[in-house]
Write a protein that holds these residues in place. Structure first.
Motif, short mmCIF file in Angstrom:
data_model
loop_
_atom_site.label_atom_id
_atom_site.label_comp_id
_atom_site.label_asym_id
_atom_site.label_seq_id
_atom_site.Cartn_x
_atom_site.Cartn_y
_atom_site.Cartn_z
N ILE C 246 0.87 -1.19 0.00
CA ILE C 246 0.00 0.00 0.00
C ILE C 246 0.89 1.22 0.00
CG2 ILE C 246 -0.19 0.19 2.52
CD1 ILE C 246 -3.17 1.00 2.07
N GLU C 247 0.44 2.27 -0.68
CA GLU C 247 1.19 3.54 -0.64
C GLU C 247 0.17 4.68 -0.66
OE1 GLU C 247 3.79 3.65 -4.05
OE2 GLU C 247 2.14 3.71 -5.47
N PHE C 248 0.55 5.77 -0.04
CA PHE C 248 -0.34 6.93 0.08
C PHE C 248 0.22 8.08 -0.75
CE2 PHE C 248 -1.22 4.27 3.61
CZ PHE C 248 -2.60 4.33 3.72
N GLY C 251 3.47 7.95 -2.69
CA GLY C 251 4.01 6.72 -2.13
C GLY C 251 5.48 6.50 -2.39
#
Lengths: 358, 358, 358, 358
Positions: C246-248, C251
């Motif tokens: 997962i990356e925000f 990321g």
């Protein structure tokens, strides 16, 4: 593993009677809440040892140092941590008798649970001294509640068999609070204190009952089942060392009443629902009903007594006799009044924040 | 928001008296644990309405359907969920009087907390009926404990003012369990049942006290402060509707004893530490000390009574009179015995798993 | 032991692929919240197997039965439980190969953790089928958010190496949602689907990346440290089987940018603080900053493939070959889009209720 | 409200960059566990500012004082609390620019969430300085794991676009740890450090990727769904300021592999089940499979840079320019290596205690 309590207002307690410090972390205070430090000091003083009523001679200035979460007189909204340095700790008093299990104390269970690694000095983490940070935190929670019109008062209802049978208004309870010995009726108070001194003279100790009332609560705090007001308050109260019973409203007396007597009938008052009686202590289905929340806790006699007692030497695994020297209260009920109020404040503030969000 | 209880053995409770079903999810059962379904049924039957003692006439076969977490007669280790379909629900009984707050019930607090959206039929989620899934889960927890030599028994100590003052051995308590009316002394039992029928005849109800004992516990369950055995048991017990007081060991009576009497003295027995007395109910510093855990709970009279009562119509905001028809127990104490045991089993199994990991 | 998630909106998940039922309990829905059942059905349909894109042939009508917490079209405020009956379960498919560890599945870890007591049929509790109740609960959480102007959309960004590099507006994402294959660019969508069919033809499988955006959030959701929006969303996302990254915001790409590029500069827009860019995905210090929350999750190829694979027979402790028959998706990314959105909704609604209290 | 993390090993974090102290409470350490203070100091030193690599010039001796839960060199089993006095705090640096929102920092979200009551000096509670107590606690957790044969190592995989593409053995990673700059390949390390100095010279900053490996784990840690190893590690990692992405095993790269490649095939090795590859990072169904747990985190460039940046004055509500003076790292990746390892140790020790009970 159970140092943390609360859902929206979480406290984490730490320390031992003779470690470097005891303290508490409070998480969830509303950002910007003003904190009155003088009120904290008052609460700390009311819990502090008091020579006049046969209390421990241990001198504990017990001024908590707030190290975080507090900025320009207000809670920042991030965790507020405070420490109280342990001073005047005569650890040698304990080293000599470390292996002798003090009856009524957690020496045996602590030794067994922690495989002998626990700090046994002065009861270690089990010490009643840990109620000092609880009072610190609770006095802040109480300020939070007061801001919302919720007030808490408590009184000594009995010491040993001396009982003040009176039924009092909330303001009478509040007046009792400012007394050194928080019983309402001064005649009863005198007899209770005599009882404590008598026990003290005999090298013995006594317990008693504290009644606590929370006034000004909105309807709707608490949840059905595992979040009931009774569950939450009882959970907290039984965390306080020496408490062995709790009842809400008429409590055990309700078991001898008929349903038609025990039911609190709804009535209209000033266009709002109120109740004719408050035998169920302001709680219905686990939820506050707008009446004062009333509960009573049973506090057993202080376990530390001067009389010789039978015990076991846990290292030598031999029966032995023990005479506890040192500085101890002959009755902790007077000091416990503040603890009960502050512990109740922590629970009620937590319940309040669950509904109103600070 | 408080439907879940437990640390290592977590239960999540759901349902309303007249919704499609009630049920529970149990998370944390040791994988491979055999489950005796017959024992579950026995427990369910002991909680079920019983015509002979003036109990509700509602017929509830109450056979839980396990839908997950159970494979080839064993717990899988993943969540075990069970449902009980609600049947024989005469919802119309409630629709007529939906706005009349039944005294002693959670009608008012439920209405206010949930802004009128709660399912009011038969008390909805507040119904004592929700103790059925609790008994289901608790009877499994009890099997887990029995596997480890931990047994639980309970007896009716009093109904109204009729008290069985006797002091009984654990095996006497266990014998009481198989009786329809779980009091040890048959003379006292007869008087208690008369008292219940008398209340029933008067359209009224009575309460009583249940004593519960957990035997065979190892030393070291529970934690100081917020994880004390008293805190955890009390939290659970006050989740059970109608319980208004709890005390451990001698409880409130400890407040009239001297410290020298109240302290349980350690002694050596068969080369192990034991205690001369058990006035503190098997718990020291919040931790089990190897003696039986003993507690008593106060159960108030059933709120549903046939007598006319004063109340308020919450929709019309008018005072009103209410006469509750329908099917209700005149005393829930006999049925509550199983609930108390099973609820205690949930807590003790949770505490056990915290130390021994299943 | 970890079937429960959330602080203010708690879900408890249960069931196995081939047990009687799967389901979920939702605790903390605001009392009186209207629930649109049609929207739930839409969400369930979008997660359901879809023949056109090489999906499992298992037929699951998957209509959840709500059994509690729902009365007259509204949430009651007490626990809402729902279950989905398992049908069309060909358990015999699994009995034959029960001891053969399917590569990429939890057969080995499940067997070891639960000492062989776990329900192995179809992956048991580890089955992707458990995302059905998650979608049920999440679609209700999404309705809660929509009531407050918070919307969620997601798109397929890549399947295997086919990537839709485009940057799209929120409304373009919302339009993609109603397509059977939720990619924005129809050219890319076509190539992606070809890729899936190609894998299917080869008896193999592929994975991909889903981008999810939450729009309309207020500033101030989430907490520093252990309550960060990233922590909470990631915790939930990694509960969804097959998600491995997962990356925000930007990321991993942020690691190749200079600080002067990566910092989102505050600007004033319509008299309010906004940000010039949104490289940090709408989150600062773990707290929403008013910009859309953007994250991407990596979904690995479906582990069930038709090709022969090497494995171990865990009962015989011998190496073996395994060819998985039965009905499986060659790519779960298209169905996972709904799961990701609904799972995100559960987290965001929980965070919302922590601040706004429903 | 989210200062506490963990189930069996609970940490509670407190403090602000410029408050009197920062610290942590650790609850759940096994009683009697020996603590090596020298190892704690080593960990603290590796996290400390380091002049040679363009790090902050703030001097922080950062020696934690343990005030409870530690007796005669061992954990007592009750809460261990420690605090670190803040020194060398030039608070005036911040007062001048208090209203100017520093881009990339939590100034705006903190101000909004806490209604302006937060301690803004040096980022307050959001400061990376709070990772010091995390390292303190994590280094103790790491000792707990080492006792059980579980070791943790990490390396710098990339700084900006400079990547060390090598694949290394666990012992090579461990050797990197003792270097000042924890990259395995010395050629790559040199280029990475040049990149950092280059950014520093430009008044700018860079980020990078850290790879962390946990070796020697037993099969069976973690739980399906909300207790997955990925969920728990990701939850913790995203608590560390500046981390914006995480992936397990091959992570995002898995999305471009076929199922037949991505599945790790079980094989027999020395009579035990092992896996031919470890593309899924040692985790199956959320549970450890006995292979090393491997994950990578993306660390964005330090937000504090010397270059002038656009921003907003939150008090005056005007756009403004900001040039950050003071002492800041041009790249926190080198110091973050220790934080990532220690944070991972907290999670893995918690998971370990869930199964093995200390």
């Amino acid at each position: 593993m159970s140092a943390t309590f609360g859902n929206r207002l979480k406290v984490t307690l730490f320390g031992e009677s003779h470690s470097a410090a005891i303290g508490i972390v409070i998480d969830g205070l509303p950002a910007g809440m003003e904190i009155n430090e003088e009120k904290i000091k008052q609460a700390m003083r009311r819990r502090a040892p008091n020579a006049s009523i046969a209390s421990t001679k241990r001198k504990e200035p017990d001024i908590p140092e707030i190290v975080s979460g507090y900025f320009k007189g207000k809670a920042t909204g991030t965790p507020l941590a405070a420490f109280i340095r342990n001073q005047d700790t005569r650890s040698r008093d304990y080293e000599k008798t470390a292996a002798l299990l003090r009856p009524g104390h957690a020496d045996y269970t602590g030794f067994m649970k922690y495989h002998g690694a626990n700090d046994y000095r002065g009861g270690g983490h089990f010490s009643g001294r840990l109620t000092a940070p609880l009072v610190f935190a609770g006095s802040i929670a109480r300020q939070l509640l007061e801001r919302e019109g919720v007030r808490i008062a408590a009184r000594i209802q009995s010491i040993a068999e001396i009982t003040d049978e009176g039924s009092y208004s909330f303001s009478q309870l509040e007046e009792a609070e400012i007394k050194e010995f928080a019983a309402v009726d001064s005649g009863a108070a005198e007899k209770m204190q005599e009882k404590i001194f008598e026990a003290h003279s005999n090298g013995d100790s006594v317990g008693g009952i504290i009644e606590c009332v929370v006034d000004g609560l909105p309807v709707g705090l608490g949840e059905p089942f595992f979040g009931s007001v009774e569950s939450r308050l009882a959970h907290m109260m039984f965390s306080v060392p020496a408490i062995k019973g709790i009842e809400f409203g008429k409590g055990f007396e309700l078991t001898t009443m008929q349903g038609s007597e025990a039911n609190d009938s709804p009535v209209l008052q000033d266009g709002k629902v109120s109740f004719e009686t408050n035998y169920n202590g302001g709680i219905g289905g686990g939820i506050t009903n707008g009446m004062p929340v009333v509960f009573r806790v049973a506090i057993r006699p202080t376990p530390s007594i001067a009389k010789e007692q039978k015990t076991v030497d846990i290292k030598a695994m031999k029966e032995a006799a023990l005479r506890i020297h040192g500085r101890h209260d002959s009755c902790i009920v007077p000091r416990a009044v503040e603890v009960v109020k502050c512990a109740a404040a922590l629970v009620m503030a937590d319940l309040w924040l669950e509904v109103y969000n600070g």
